[in-house]
Design an enzyme around this catalytic site. Structure first.
Site, mmCIF file in Angstrom:
data_model
loop_
_atom_site.group_PDB
_atom_site.id
_atom_site.type_symbol
_atom_site.label_atom_id
_atom_site.label_comp_id
_atom_site.label_asym_id
_atom_site.label_seq_id
_atom_site.Cartn_x
_atom_site.Cartn_y
_atom_site.Cartn_z
ATOM 1 C CG ASN A 108 -1.862 1.158 1.291
ATOM 2 O OD1 ASN A 108 -1.782 2.085 0.483
ATOM 3 N ND2 ASN A 108 -2.758 1.141 2.261
ATOM 4 N NE ARG A 113 -5.964 2.309 -0.285
ATOM 5 C CZ ARG A 113 -5.888 3.468 0.355
ATOM 6 N NH1 ARG A 113 -4.739 3.878 0.839
ATOM 7 N NH2 ARG A 113 -6.943 4.223 0.492
ATOM 8 C CG HIS A 117 -11.638 5.434 2.782
ATOM 9 N ND1 HIS A 117 -12.114 6.678 3.133
ATOM 10 C CD2 HIS A 117 -10.286 5.529 2.840
ATOM 11 C CE1 HIS A 117 -11.107 7.484 3.408
ATOM 12 N NE2 HIS A 117 -9.982 6.816 3.225
ATOM 13 N NE ARG A 126 -7.391 13.639 1.310
ATOM 14 C CZ ARG A 126 -7.578 12.323 1.280
ATOM 15 N NH1 ARG A 126 -8.457 11.814 0.440
ATOM 16 N NH2 ARG A 126 -6.926 11.535 2.098
#
Length: 387
Positions: free
Chosen positions: A8, A87, A175, A235
């Protein structure tokens, strides 16, 4: 016996895990803070651990992967890597389940890099390097958007011209690997109905919520990109698009500068002026920090309300990911804000780190479940390899 390696890769970290073909975990770990003060951590299934701080100020992704693979080879000389799972945050319309990463597949995924600039470029860059180290291993992509692919079409739409919708300007959701794992945990706990109408709160440096009905994604807060939803570490979360027009048309900001602002300089860090780290903000008694925390709770609570409306009610709330699993104060504030749903928190259970934190008089359930995106990826890889 052969093994599965899960990678990942992010902008400043590389997480990894190794599983045997029966999906028993061998080890997991990470190299974090690669751009400032790199640190390596490894934890084995038999509770041994290893930590190392690098002397240099930064570490490239290629060097990080080489170090991880060397430590794995030294620590587990009998490892036989048959497949490597990556991922990949954005799978677009086409990739709705794990896929072998051919050159054609990678080319299609690179076209999606502008939609997830904090993740997609790094997710893909490490694939070629992994191929160099393990030329005979199958490289497999596992997609964060896949879990949401079968939502009702209405949940994916925006109020845009149909031609743009047909081009793929829809809500994808993210997610998904985390939500997929939690869905499986709910099925183990409640059976095939998976707790009925559930809102799962994946709260971390990036945060999103998912409304699940019988374990399936019905609605989610991230959309076309990982910017939408509650305010996050750096964000902005949900924002009036008119602000973006104002920044570009009135203040003369270039698109790249606006992108950098929204992804890297906003959120909790931008609003507080100090940090996007939740623990730091909780310890900060300044007015700006406290207002930032209040806004985080408000922004998450708004999303809970919207998702509750999309399902016509809620049976359970589930907290997961870094903040959701580890911050009792944040869980308490969000549970209090969700009191209108009939949620009553068991404060002692919440403070002690229990799984079930709802009071016995609560009209809805409330759980804290640890997510495991790496195991979700390994499960998807195993299924693909068996086909």
């Amino acid at each position: 016996m052969s093994h599965l390696l899960v990678l990942n890769a992010g902008s400043s970290s590389l997480k990894f895990a190794v599983f045997d073909r029966a999906l028993a975990e061998i080890c997991r770990g990470a190299i974090s803070a690669m751009g400032s003060a790199p640190r390596f951590q490894l934890e084995t299934a038999d509770d041994q651990s290893e930590k190392h701080a690098f002397s240099g100020a930064s570490l490239s992704m290629d060097d990080a992967l080489a170090y991880v693979l060397k430590r794995l080879a030294d620590r587990f000389p009998n490892l036989r890597i048959a497949a490597i799972g990556h991922r990949i945050v954005h799978g677009g319309v086409e990739f709705t389940k794990p896929a072998v990463l051919t050159s054609q597949t990678l080319a299609k995924l690179r076209e999606l890099e502008p939609l997830a600039p904090l993740h997609q470029p790094y997710n893909l860059a490490i694939v070629a390097e992994a191929q160099k180290h393990f030329p005979d291993a199958v490289q497999i992509g596992c997609f964060d958007t896949a879990f949401h692919a079968n939502r009702p079409k209405l949940q994916k739409l925006y109020g845009l011209p149909r031609a743009l919708i047909d081009e793929g300007m829809i809500s994808y959701g993210f997610h998904g690997l985390s939500f997929q794992f939690i869905s499986g945990q709910l099925r183990k706990r409640f059976g095939c109905e998976a707790g009925g109408k559930v809102i799962v709160l994946h709260l971390g440096s990036g945060s999103s919520l998912c409304a699940m009905q019988n374990g399936h994604s019905l609605a989610t807060t991230m959309g076309f990109s990982p910017l939408d939803g509650p305010v996050m570490a750096t964000r902005c979360g949900t924002i009036d698009p008119g602000i973006l027009l104002h920044l570009m048309l009135r203040k003369g900001m270039q698109p790249q500068a606006v992108e950098d602002l929204l992804y890297r300089k906003s959120g909790l860090a931008g609003l507080s002026g100090t940090s996007g780290d939740m623990q730091s903000l909780l310890a900060d008694t300044s007015d700006d920090a406290q207002e930032t925390l209040d806004y985080f709770v408000l922004s998450v609570s708004r999303q809970i309300g919207a998702l509750a409306a999309s399902m016509g009610g809620v049976d359970h709330l589930v907290f997961t990911a870094g903040i959701g699993e580890n911050s009792a104060p944040v869980r308490a504030r969000l549970a209090n804000a969700a009191g209108w749903l009939g949620l009553e928190l068991n404060e002692a259970a919440n403070d002690s780190g229990a799984v079930d934190i709802a009071d016995k008089n609560s009209r809805i359930g409330c759980l804290v479940l640890k997510t495991n995106e790496e195991l979700a990826m390994a499960e998807g890889m195993a299924t693909l390899l068996e086909q």
